[in-house]
Design a protein around this motif. Structure first.
Motif, PDB file in Angstrom:
ATOM      1  N   ALA A 152       0.841  -1.208   0.000  1.00  0.00           N
ATOM      2  CA  ALA A 152       0.000   0.000   0.000  1.00  0.00           C
ATOM      3  C   ALA A 152       0.871   1.250   0.000  1.00  0.00           C
ATOM      4  O   ALA A 152       0.615   2.201  -0.750  1.00  0.00           O
ATOM      5  N   TRP A 153       1.912   1.261   0.824  1.00  0.00           N
ATOM      6  CA  TRP A 153       2.811   2.419   0.889  1.00  0.00           C
ATOM      7  C   TRP A 153       3.516   2.636  -0.446  1.00  0.00           C
ATOM      8  O   TRP A 153       3.573   3.762  -0.950  1.00  0.00           O
ATOM      9  N   ALA A 154       4.032   1.566  -1.035  1.00  0.00           N
ATOM     10  CA  ALA A 154       4.731   1.683  -2.318  1.00  0.00           C
ATOM     11  C   ALA A 154       3.784   2.200  -3.395  1.00  0.00           C
ATOM     12  O   ALA A 154       4.149   3.057  -4.208  1.00  0.00           O
ATOM     13  N   ASP A 155       2.566   1.706  -3.384  1.00  0.00           N
ATOM     14  CA  ASP A 155       1.578   2.145  -4.374  1.00  0.00           C
ATOM     15  C   ASP A 155       1.275   3.634  -4.214  1.00  0.00           C
ATOM     16  O   ASP A 155       1.102   4.351  -5.190  1.00  0.00           O
ATOM     17  N   GLU A 156       1.252   4.094  -2.987  1.00  0.00           N
ATOM     18  CA  GLU A 156       0.990   5.505  -2.707  1.00  0.00           C
ATOM     19  C   GLU A 156       2.135   6.401  -3.190  1.00  0.00           C
ATOM     20  O   GLU A 156       1.918   7.541  -3.583  1.00  0.00           O
ATOM     21  N   GLN A 157       3.361   5.889  -3.180  1.00  0.00           N
ATOM     22  CA  GLN A 157       4.537   6.691  -3.512  1.00  0.00           C
ATOM     23  C   GLN A 157       4.763   6.860  -5.009  1.00  0.00           C
ATOM     24  O   GLN A 157       5.422   7.801  -5.433  1.00  0.00           O
ATOM     25  N   VAL A 158       4.218   5.965  -5.809  1.00  0.00           N
ATOM     26  CA  VAL A 158       4.477   5.962  -7.247  1.00  0.00           C
ATOM     27  C   VAL A 158       3.429   6.803  -7.959  1.00  0.00           C
ATOM     28  O   VAL A 158       2.233   6.623  -7.754  1.00  0.00           O
ATOM     29  N   ALA A 160       2.912   6.756 -11.115  1.00  0.00           N
ATOM     30  CA  ALA A 160       2.387   5.998 -12.257  1.00  0.00           C
ATOM     31  C   ALA A 160       1.050   5.355 -11.880  1.00  0.00           C
ATOM     32  O   ALA A 160       0.639   5.395 -10.730  1.00  0.00           O
ATOM     33  N   PRO A 161       0.410   4.722 -12.838  1.00  0.00           N
ATOM     34  CA  PRO A 161      -0.843   4.020 -12.505  1.00  0.00           C
ATOM     35  C   PRO A 161      -0.609   3.029 -11.368  1.00  0.00           C
ATOM     36  O   PRO A 161       0.474   2.462 -11.241  1.00  0.00           O
ATOM     37  N   PRO A 162      -1.614   2.804 -10.552  1.00  0.00           N
ATOM     38  CA  PRO A 162      -1.448   1.894  -9.403  1.00  0.00           C
ATOM     39  C   PRO A 162      -0.953   0.520  -9.834  1.00  0.00           C
ATOM     40  O   PRO A 162      -1.382  -0.020 -10.843  1.00  0.00           O
ATOM     41  N   ARG A 163      -0.025  -0.023  -9.073  1.00  0.00           N
ATOM     42  CA  ARG A 163       0.540  -1.348  -9.323  1.00  0.00           C
ATOM     43  C   ARG A 163       0.100  -2.328  -8.244  1.00  0.00           C
ATOM     44  O   ARG A 163       0.592  -3.438  -8.173  1.00  0.00           O
ATOM     45  N   ARG A 166      -0.905  -5.986  -9.189  1.00  0.00           N
ATOM     46  CA  ARG A 166       0.251  -6.762  -9.652  1.00  0.00           C
ATOM     47  C   ARG A 166       1.134  -7.161  -8.465  1.00  0.00           C
ATOM     48  O   ARG A 166       1.568  -8.306  -8.357  1.00  0.00           O
ATOM     49  N   LEU A 167       1.381  -6.216  -7.569  1.00  0.00           N
ATOM     50  CA  LEU A 167       2.213  -6.508  -6.405  1.00  0.00           C
ATOM     51  C   LEU A 167       1.543  -7.532  -5.484  1.00  0.00           C
ATOM     52  O   LEU A 167       2.207  -8.424  -4.956  1.00  0.00           O
ATOM     53  N   LEU A 168       0.236  -7.422  -5.315  1.00  0.00           N
ATOM     54  CA  LEU A 168      -0.482  -8.407  -4.498  1.00  0.00           C
ATOM     55  C   LEU A 168      -0.442  -9.792  -5.145  1.00  0.00           C
ATOM     56  O   LEU A 168      -0.295 -10.804  -4.449  1.00  0.00           O
ATOM     57  N   ALA A 169      -0.576  -9.849  -6.461  1.00  0.00           N
ATOM     58  CA  ALA A 169      -0.500 -11.141  -7.158  1.00  0.00           C
ATOM     59  C   ALA A 169       0.874 -11.775  -6.946  1.00  0.00           C
ATOM     60  O   ALA A 169       0.976 -12.983  -6.678  1.00  0.00           O
ATOM     61  N   LEU A 170       1.931 -10.972  -7.038  1.00  0.00           N
ATOM     62  CA  LEU A 170       3.277 -11.493  -6.812  1.00  0.00           C
ATOM     63  C   LEU A 170       3.431 -11.966  -5.375  1.00  0.00           C
ATOM     64  O   LEU A 170       4.007 -13.040  -5.125  1.00  0.00           O
TER      65      LEU A 170
END
Length: 178
Positions: A152-158, A160-163, A166-170
């Motif tokens: 969630a934190w990484a997604d907030e920092q980027v 670009a479009p939310p990842r 993809r990160l949850l799938a990984l």
């Protein structure tokens, strides 16, 4: 609560929701009070701290997330779905993930009990899913929550479009039992 006090409370919550959505959790409390048409003293009478104001905005969301975790079946898909909802909720306001993590270290925080209850329900869902053999058994609840909040934190920092998905799938691919 008197009718005028209740109206002030409702206006403060509405303006805080709008200000946090626009400026993040560090939005000016003075600006929130001004937008609600009250003085800063009135804001502090209703909400003695920023945490208390955030708690008023988030308590229902946390309670709902905790209830969903308690009611979810012990399956990998249910845990993933719940985790997706948690990460989406955690990024509702810029800075919210940091506020969560700070809150969990401060038992005097207004948000502490709500965050703690939600995390306990998540830990229980994880344990039930592990017991069902759907998630690797060596994952600790604190590790799972750290990974989740990290996404969630990484997604907030980027910018670009939310990842997030993809990160949850990984993450969930790595959590399969061996």
């Amino acid at each position: 609560m008197r009718a005028d006090a209740r109206r002030n409370h409702e206006r403060l919550v509405a303006e805080a929701r709008a200000a946090f959505a626009e400026h993040g959790t560090e939005a000016s409390l003075e600006d929130i009070a001004r937008r609600a048409g009250v003085g800063i003293g009135t804001l502090y009478r209703h909400f003695p701290s920023r945490d208390a104001l955030l708690e008023a905005l988030l308590r229902e969301r946390f309670d709902t997330l905790a209830a969903q975790a308690r009611e979810a079946p012990a399956t990998r898909d249910a845990l993933l779905s719940w985790t997706r909802t948690l990460t989406e909720s955690s990024t509702a306001y810029r800075g919210l993930v940091t506020a969560f993590l700070t809150t969990l270290r401060d038992e005097s925080s207004a948000l502490y009990a709500s965050c703690k209850a939600m995390n306990a329900a998540a830990s229980d869902l994880l344990a039930r899913t592990q017991k069902a053999g759907e998630i690797r058994p060596d994952l600790e609840p604190s590790e799972f929550l750290t990974l989740t909040y990290g996404i969630a934190w990484a997604d907030e920092q980027v910018a670009a479009p939310p990842r997030r998905d993809r990160l949850l799938a990984l993450l969930f691919d790595g959590l399969r039992p061996s």
